[in-house]
Design an enzyme around this catalytic site. Sequence first.
Site, PDB file in Angstrom:
ATOM      1  N   SER A  46     -32.002  -9.557   4.162  1.00  0.00           N
ATOM      2  CA  SER A  46     -30.881 -10.595   3.784  1.00  0.00           C
ATOM      3  C   SER A  46     -29.581 -10.030   3.281  1.00  0.00           C
ATOM      4  CB  SER A  46     -31.306 -11.576   2.963  1.00  0.00           C
ATOM      5  OG  SER A  46     -30.610 -12.590   2.976  1.00  0.00           O
ATOM      6  N   ASP A  84     -35.219 -19.553  10.315  1.00  0.00           N
ATOM      7  CA  ASP A  84     -34.692 -19.314   9.146  1.00  0.00           C
ATOM      8  C   ASP A  84     -33.812 -20.343   8.637  1.00  0.00           C
ATOM      9  OD1 ASP A  84     -33.218 -17.891   7.037  1.00  0.00           O
ATOM     10  OD2 ASP A  84     -33.605 -15.978   7.854  1.00  0.00           O
ATOM     11  N   HIS A  86     -37.315 -17.631   5.802  1.00  0.00           N
ATOM     12  CA  HIS A  86     -36.425 -16.597   5.661  1.00  0.00           C
ATOM     13  C   HIS A  86     -37.035 -15.242   4.882  1.00  0.00           C
ATOM     14  CE1 HIS A  86     -32.599 -14.726   4.556  1.00  0.00           C
ATOM     15  NE2 HIS A  86     -32.658 -14.977   3.273  1.00  0.00           N
TER      16      HIS A  86
END
Length: 186
Positions: A75, A141, A168
Amino acid sequence: MTSSTSRRAVIFHGYAASPRDHWFEWLAERLADAGIPTRIATFPNSSDPSSDQWVTTVAGELGTPGEEIVVVAHSLGCLAVLRHLASLTGPWRVGTLVLVSGFVDALPALPALDDFIADGVNLAGIRSHVGSLTVVRSDDDAHVPVELTDRLAHLLGTSAVIVPGAGHFLAEDGVTRLPHALRAIV
């Protein structure tokens, strides 16, 4: 040629996370079992991140990387890693780079990160310094729109590996192991 015993890995977490979260420890243990010493870096102020602090952390962990280095980022950690790599001059190389739910564009669901993300990063030339590159995303996600991870992959000259139903890649999404990342490395 670099032998596999000289490889080492660094895992970088994302926003509001710590080294003990999600799949990071699972991956570190599997890599260590495969003979790849692995460290999970800790970013400061994970819930109120500063781009400068995070890039400084990446620089401290990686310095000028060589072929033996394996980098895994999740991320927002992907953006910090890419910013450090983009800042390097002279010869450098990353043997393996795995980016999970990465992005370089503002996230509609997380406007609190707009200052950190700002103008993203110039990715020109990074791919030529990376031996093996894998970008991983889910098909659902809720934090990073899949088209943003696909755009990152495209900018890096590859396409994303899609893991169905992984959200995610958070523990709360049911992801505490990430075999796709492990397979990209060993």
